[in-house]
Design an enzyme around this catalytic site. Structure first.
Site, PDB file in Angstrom:
ATOM      1  N   ASP A   1       0.838  -1.197   0.000  1.00  0.00           N
ATOM      2  CA  ASP A   1       0.000   0.000   0.000  1.00  0.00           C
ATOM      3  C   ASP A   1       0.876   1.251   0.000  1.00  0.00           C
ATOM      4  OD1 ASP A   1      -1.991  -1.765   0.161  1.00  0.00           O
ATOM      5  OD2 ASP A   1      -2.752  -1.157   2.142  1.00  0.00           O
TER       6      ASP A   1
ATOM      7  N   GLU B   1       3.889   1.670  -1.286  1.00  0.00           N
ATOM      8  CA  GLU B   1       4.441   1.947  -2.631  1.00  0.00           C
ATOM      9  C   GLU B   1       3.359   2.503  -3.556  1.00  0.00           C
ATOM     10  OE1 GLU B   1       7.722  -1.326  -3.759  1.00  0.00           O
ATOM     11  OE2 GLU B   1       5.998  -2.097  -2.624  1.00  0.00           O
TER      12      GLU B   1
ATOM     13  N   ASP C   1       0.671   4.218  -2.696  1.00  0.00           N
ATOM     14  CA  ASP C   1       0.369   5.606  -2.329  1.00  0.00           C
ATOM     15  C   ASP C   1       1.437   6.565  -2.842  1.00  0.00           C
ATOM     16  OD1 ASP C   1      -1.882   4.729  -1.149  1.00  0.00           O
ATOM     17  OD2 ASP C   1      -1.118   4.814   0.927  1.00  0.00           O
TER      18      ASP C   1
ATOM     19  N   GLU D   1     -26.450 -16.988 -10.317  1.00  0.00           N
ATOM     20  CA  GLU D   1     -25.578 -15.927  -9.800  1.00  0.00           C
ATOM     21  C   GLU D   1     -26.000 -15.552  -8.400  1.00  0.00           C
ATOM     22  OE1 GLU D   1     -26.225 -12.674 -12.457  1.00  0.00           O
ATOM     23  OE2 GLU D   1     -25.495 -13.804 -14.171  1.00  0.00           O
TER      24      GLU D   1
ATOM     25  N   LYS E   1     -27.322 -13.087  -5.655  1.00  0.00           N
ATOM     26  CA  LYS E   1     -28.138 -11.863  -5.698  1.00  0.00           C
ATOM     27  C   LYS E   1     -27.554 -10.916  -4.658  1.00  0.00           C
ATOM     28  CE  LYS E   1     -32.902 -10.291  -5.881  1.00  0.00           C
ATOM     29  NZ  LYS E   1     -32.703  -9.050  -5.184  1.00  0.00           N
TER      30      LYS E   1
ATOM     31  N   ASP F   1     -26.778  -7.936  -2.319  1.00  0.00           N
ATOM     32  CA  ASP F   1     -27.698  -7.036  -1.641  1.00  0.00           C
ATOM     33  C   ASP F   1     -27.062  -5.651  -1.552  1.00  0.00           C
ATOM     34  OD1 ASP F   1     -29.950  -6.251  -0.406  1.00  0.00           O
ATOM     35  OD2 ASP F   1     -29.549  -7.224   1.509  1.00  0.00           O
TER      36      ASP F   1
ATOM     37  N   ARG G   1     -30.259   3.407 -10.642  1.00  0.00           N
ATOM     38  CA  ARG G   1     -31.468   2.817 -11.194  1.00  0.00           C
ATOM     39  C   ARG G   1     -32.644   3.796 -11.299  1.00  0.00           C
ATOM     40  NH1 ARG G   1     -34.463  -2.504  -9.372  1.00  0.00           N
ATOM     41  NH2 ARG G   1     -36.491  -1.894 -10.101  1.00  0.00           N
TER      42      ARG G   1
ATOM     43  N   GLU H   1     -24.056  -4.460  -9.183  1.00  0.00           N
ATOM     44  CA  GLU H   1     -24.504  -4.037  -7.863  1.00  0.00           C
ATOM     45  C   GLU H   1     -23.328  -3.454  -7.095  1.00  0.00           C
ATOM     46  OE1 GLU H   1     -27.655  -4.758  -7.837  1.00  0.00           O
ATOM     47  OE2 GLU H   1     -28.355  -4.687  -5.764  1.00  0.00           O
TER      48      GLU H   1
ATOM     49  N   TYR I   1     -23.054  -7.946 -13.552  1.00  0.00           N
ATOM     50  CA  TYR I   1     -23.767  -9.184 -13.869  1.00  0.00           C
ATOM     51  C   TYR I   1     -24.653  -9.153 -15.111  1.00  0.00           C
ATOM     52  CZ  TYR I   1     -27.099  -6.624 -10.892  1.00  0.00           C
ATOM     53  OH  TYR I   1     -27.892  -5.671 -10.326  1.00  0.00           O
TER      54      TYR I   1
ATOM     55  N   LYS J   1     -30.807 -17.177 -14.587  1.00  0.00           N
ATOM     56  CA  LYS J   1     -31.033 -16.576 -15.905  1.00  0.00           C
ATOM     57  C   LYS J   1     -30.865 -17.626 -17.002  1.00  0.00           C
ATOM     58  CE  LYS J   1     -29.044 -12.269 -14.277  1.00  0.00           C
ATOM     59  NZ  LYS J   1     -27.906 -11.354 -14.248  1.00  0.00           N
TER      60      LYS J   1
ATOM     61  N   LYS K   1     -35.333 -15.970  -3.377  1.00  0.00           N
ATOM     62  CA  LYS K   1     -34.991 -15.204  -2.181  1.00  0.00           C
ATOM     63  C   LYS K   1     -34.824 -16.138  -0.988  1.00  0.00           C
ATOM     64  CE  LYS K   1     -35.988 -10.980  -1.859  1.00  0.00           C
ATOM     65  NZ  LYS K   1     -35.942  -9.674  -1.961  1.00  0.00           N
TER      66      LYS K   1
ATOM     67  N   CYS L   1     -69.001  -6.271   4.177  1.00  0.00           N
ATOM     68  CA  CYS L   1     -67.939  -5.338   3.777  1.00  0.00           C
ATOM     69  C   CYS L   1     -67.738  -4.304   4.887  1.00  0.00           C
ATOM     70  CB  CYS L   1     -68.319  -4.651   2.467  1.00  0.00           C
ATOM     71  SG  CYS L   1     -67.159  -3.364   2.008  1.00  0.00           S
TER      72      CYS L   1
ATOM     73  N   CYS M   1     -69.086  -0.804   3.325  1.00  0.00           N
ATOM     74  CA  CYS M   1     -70.454  -0.506   2.873  1.00  0.00           C
ATOM     75  C   CYS M   1     -71.463  -1.521   3.404  1.00  0.00           C
ATOM     76  CB  CYS M   1     -70.504  -0.448   1.349  1.00  0.00           C
ATOM     77  SG  CYS M   1     -70.275  -2.065   0.589  1.00  0.00           S
TER      78      CYS M   1
ATOM     79  N   CYS N   1     -66.284  -7.816  -2.107  1.00  0.00           N
ATOM     80  CA  CYS N   1     -67.500  -7.043  -1.884  1.00  0.00           C
ATOM     81  C   CYS N   1     -68.095  -6.791  -3.274  1.00  0.00           C
ATOM     82  CB  CYS N   1     -67.165  -5.713  -1.214  1.00  0.00           C
ATOM     83  SG  CYS N   1     -68.528  -4.551  -1.336  1.00  0.00           S
TER      84      CYS N   1
ATOM     85  N   CYS O   1     -69.420   1.169  -3.276  1.00  0.00           N
ATOM     86  CA  CYS O   1     -68.515   0.945  -2.141  1.00  0.00           C
ATOM     87  C   CYS O   1     -67.336   1.923  -2.290  1.00  0.00           C
ATOM     88  CB  CYS O   1     -68.062  -0.516  -2.161  1.00  0.00           C
ATOM     89  SG  CYS O   1     -66.935  -0.924  -0.838  1.00  0.00           S
TER      90      CYS O   1
HETATM   91  S1  IVH Z   1     -30.288  -9.204 -13.023  1.00  0.00           S
HETATM   92  C1  IVH Z   1     -33.296  -7.901 -16.144  1.00  0.00           C
HETATM   93  N1  IVH Z   1     -28.507 -10.253 -11.437  1.00  0.00           N
HETATM   94  O1  IVH Z   1     -31.680  -7.549  -7.761  1.00  0.00           O
HETATM   95  C2  IVH Z   1     -32.212  -8.319 -15.199  1.00  0.00           C
HETATM   96  N2  IVH Z   1     -29.907  -8.544 -10.538  1.00  0.00           N
HETATM   97  O2  IVH Z   1     -34.754  -7.895  -7.993  1.00  0.00           O
HETATM   98  C3  IVH Z   1     -32.327  -7.657 -13.884  1.00  0.00           C
HETATM   99  N3  IVH Z   1     -29.424  -7.949  -8.215  1.00  0.00           N
HETATM  100  O3  IVH Z   1     -32.635  -4.779  -9.662  1.00  0.00           O
HETATM  101  C4  IVH Z   1     -31.256  -7.768 -12.911  1.00  0.00           C
HETATM  102  N4  IVH Z   1     -27.760  -9.366  -7.924  1.00  0.00           N
HETATM  103  O4  IVH Z   1     -30.450  -4.623  -8.299  1.00  0.00           O
HETATM  104  C5  IVH Z   1     -29.502  -9.356 -11.549  1.00  0.00           C
HETATM  105  N5  IVH Z   1     -26.860 -11.263 -10.150  1.00  0.00           N
HETATM  106  C6  IVH Z   1     -27.827 -10.373 -10.265  1.00  0.00           C
HETATM  107  C7  IVH Z   1     -28.206  -9.530  -9.190  1.00  0.00           C
HETATM  108  C8  IVH Z   1     -29.271  -8.624  -9.374  1.00  0.00           C
HETATM  109  C9  IVH Z   1     -28.491  -8.407  -7.355  1.00  0.00           C
HETATM  110  C10 IVH Z   1     -30.442  -6.921  -7.888  1.00  0.00           C
HETATM  111  C11 IVH Z   1     -30.601  -5.849  -8.933  1.00  0.00           C
HETATM  112  C12 IVH Z   1     -32.009  -5.989  -9.430  1.00  0.00           C
HETATM  113  C13 IVH Z   1     -32.676  -6.737  -8.314  1.00  0.00           C
HETATM  114  C14 IVH Z   1     -33.781  -7.606  -8.897  1.00  0.00           C
END
Ligand code: IVH
Length: 663
Positions: free
Chosen positions: A31, A33, A35, A110, A112, A114, A133, A169, A221, A284, A308, A402, A405, A420, A426
């Site tokens: 680090d 070197e 810097d 892949e 996901k 966060d 976004r 992300e 991604y 995908k 999820k 209801c 109403c 209803c 209503c």
């Molecule tokens: S693909 C049309 N790949 O999750 C393709 N999204 O609920 C859309 N995210 O808005 C996204 N990891 O912010 C994709 N490997 C991944 C991801 C990913 C996180 C997020 C992304 C997206 C949301 C979808």
């Protein structure tokens, strides 16, 4: 070596070290070197402003302060994904895909991540723009902040394509987040709730120097563009890796849905060992031609889905069950809870879905319940703590009238919800229909909000949608908080909505299951409301992408007198019930032909072929039937479609034959 040569050398050298350290996780120098080289370059650039470069590695340390972020359009909308929560829902996803494509295909799994999504635009190997976004159509230009993220290269290496966009992300690793919070605690500042919110907040900072202090990281991604290196999602990402972009090593190809399910099960546990947070797995279809064939619904791609992980749960007291009435009359029971913190937000209400859900969990007022955040914004109650149950509690009796109403509720066979039936009188149903009608994607009426609608309905100034077009300024001026200017705005907003195109009007009138995409398909196919109203069930299901459920709903809507009267009234106010004259057709060579497009093609995309069919007077239909004129088939048309066409004696023609036909 002259000054310019030294500057160029340092820039290249620092880029290489950034790549080694932040992308490959394999540093070659200390680090200290690093810097030293960086401060030499900073000084040389300060002394020689004529050699400025917006993508020099020195931009990574920040220094710019922005007043505000420019809003810019996304070239491709930034969509989100629909969610699944178990293996069964993943199997359903697989089956939905196989109904549309009947050639072999592979999935990519892949992580996901966060964090916050970002779109990076590279032109001739240089980072041109980074857009957040936003609402999916427009986002903030956060280029200067993004340039400070060490793992995002400002210049690419080796044989990159000239123009492309890559999405990913931005995340804050767990360790960096904890460290940041420890520092905040020491300074007596309030701690941040979670890494995702902190990453998101960092991107919105106005001082790039502050952003550069946050050890943000970024995984990419999704590559988009006109001339991508291959027609496979994963292979494109592998190219991106060679160009210096950060792609997760965990991304894997799976030959079928069982492989996907194994992967999901693996990460359910293993995710805790990752240095950053993930909230699921994204699945995908790898082949981008097939992705195109599958297309999108109005909200989500059909070629991808997210799985999820079970989310965090908390327990709290259920004080009372109340009932909400939606625009269609559907009744949703709601749990009113003792406030509790869940995944960074305070939760006071949760959905109980329907009577079956209440019965299944035996939920009662006064129970201690477990609440979880699902895909929806409103959390849900997932279980009851039976050991804490009050001995004298009573089972919940679902309401029979209801709550708004007092009309007797109905529940049709096969429907999970109670309804209803008093749709005419209503209050929340009337207001809900207006809310939907004026919403941005429907008639987009400026100057009219929910509160005004409620007032107008209460004052009996409007009761069905067409009444809006009878409103006069002197009627609305006396309303609470209505000033001269807002009254003018409202009247002119209503007036200009008369120009809203047929497809949006069709969506706005609120036929069940007719969302934006379906409305577009129907408007394109029928071109006017009269033909749609007079269409039969059999004709409707022939339309591209219209299934039984939608067809039934359309038929049922137009079979009701009140709806036919509504359409006549709206017509009398000159709303657009005829589709705009499309660009003149190129020819009528395909006049009155019903054509099914299937498979993957060499010279045109599926969408291009579908457009050509329409431009030459033909109609796209979804499934092969006696009425199909011919099937336009790609190289690998699936065996079942082929067999069906042959059985019915429907000709199958190739891309080349088709092009000859229309030339
Ligand atoms: S693909 C049309 N790949 O999750 C393709 N999204 O609920 C859309 N995210 O808005 C996204 N990891 O912010 C994709 N490997 C991944 C991801 C990913 C996180 C997020 C992304 C997206 C949301 C979808």
């Amino acid at each position: 070596m002259n000054v310019k040569e030294r500057i160029d050398f340092l820039r290249k050298d620092l880029e290489d070290h950034n790549h080694l350290y932040y992308v490959l996780d394999n540093p070659e120098i200390s680090d200290f070197e690093f810097d030293k080289l960086m401060s030499e370059l900073i000084n040389l650039e300060l002394e020689n402003p004529q050699f400025n470069d917006e993508n020099s590695p020195t931009k990574k340390v920040g220094g710019k302060v922005m007043d505000s972020f420019k809003t810019v359009d996304h070239q491709y909308p930034m969509l989100s994904l629909s969610n699944t929560y178990n293996a069964e829902e993943l199997q359903d996803f697989d089956e939905r895909i196989k109904k549309i494509i009947d050639v072999p295909f592979e999935y990519v799994c892949e992580l996901k991540f966060d964090g916050v999504s970002i779109s990076l635009i590279y032109e001739n190997g240089e980072l041109k723009q980074a857009i957040s976004r936003g609402d999916g159509t427009k986002g903030d230009d956060v280029t200067e902040n993004v340039k400070t993220i060490r793992s995002i290269p400002l210049k690419l290496r080796e044989d990159f394509v000239a123009n492309f966009e890559i999405r990913g992300e931005i995340i804050l690793p767990k360790e960096a987040f904890n460290k940041l919070n420890e520092e905040r605690e020491r300074s007596g500042l309030e701690k941040y709730a979670n890494p995702r919110n902190t990453a998101s907040g960092s991107l919105k900072l106005h001082d790039t120097k502050e952003v550069s202090k946050r050890p943000l990281d970024c995984f990419l991604y999704h590559m988009l563009g006109e001339n991508l290196p291959t027609n496979f999602h994963l292979q494109n990402l592998e190219k991106a890796k060679i160009w210096g972009l950060k792609i997760s090593e965990t991304t894997k190809l799976k030959s079928d849905i069982n492989g996907v399910i194994d992967c999901v099960n693996y990460w359910e546990e293993a995710r805790h060992d990752l240095p950053f947070e993930i909230d699921g797995i994204v699945i995908k279809v790898n082949n981008t031609d097939l992705q195109e064939e599958l297309g999108f619904t109005s909200k989500f791609p059909r070629w991808a889905i997210s799985y999820k992980f079970k989310s965090e749960q908390v327990s709290t007291l259920l004080n009372e069950i109340t009932y909400q009435v939606g625009r269609t009359g559907a009744i949703t029971p709601v749990a009113n809870l003792e406030s509790v913190q869940l995944a960074g937000t305070t939760v006071k209400r949760a959905s109980l879905h329907n009577a079956d859900q209440i019965a299944k969990l035996d939920i009662r007022e006064g129970d201690v319940v477990y609440v979880e955040k699902g895909g929806e914004i409103i959390p849900k109650v997932v279980a009851v703590e039976m050991k804490d149950r009050n001995l004298f509690s009573h089972p919940t009796k679902f309401i029979t009238q209801c709550p708004e109403c007092n009309t007797e509720l109905i529940r049709k066979e096969g429907d999970a919800k109670h309804y209803c039936p008093n749709s005419e009188n209503c209050f929340p149903q009337i207001v809900g229909r207006f809310e939907h009608f004026i919403s941005r994607k429907a008639m987009d009426i400026d100057g009219l909000g929910v509160e005004t609608i409620e007032l107008l309905v209460k004052e009996n100034l409007i009761s069905d949608i067409s009444d809006l077009y009878l409103l006069r300024k002197e009627q609305i001026l006396p309303l609470e908080r209505m000033a001269e200017k807002s009254a003018d705005n409202l009247i002119s907003g209503i007036e200009s909505s008369k120009k809203i195109p047929f497809e949006r009007l069709l969506y706005a009138i609120g036929i069940r299951f007719v969302g934006e995409t379906v409305a577009k398909k129907l408007a394109n196919h029928y071109t006017n409301i009269d033909d749609l109203m007079n269409s039969t069930f059999e004709e409707l299901v022939e339309v591209d992408e219209i299934g039984d459920k939608i067809a039934e709903s359309v038929i049922s809507y137009f079979s009701q007198d009140k709806n036919r009267v509504l359409i006549e009234n709206l017509k009398s106010h000159n709303l657009c019930f005829v589709a705009e004259e499309k660009e003149k057709n190129l020819s009528d060579k395909l006049e009155s032909m019903a054509i099914v497009v299937s498979g993957v093609f060499t010279n045109h995309s599926r969408n291009e072929l579908k457009q050509l069919i329409e431009k030459h007077g033909g109609k796209n239909v979804s499934s092969i039937s006696k009425k199909t004129t011919f099937v336009l088939a790609g190289d690998n048309i699936g065996p079942s479609k082929k067999e069906k066409a042959e059985d019915l004696g429907i000709p199958i023609i190739s891309e080349e034959e088709f092009i000859n036909k229309i030339s």
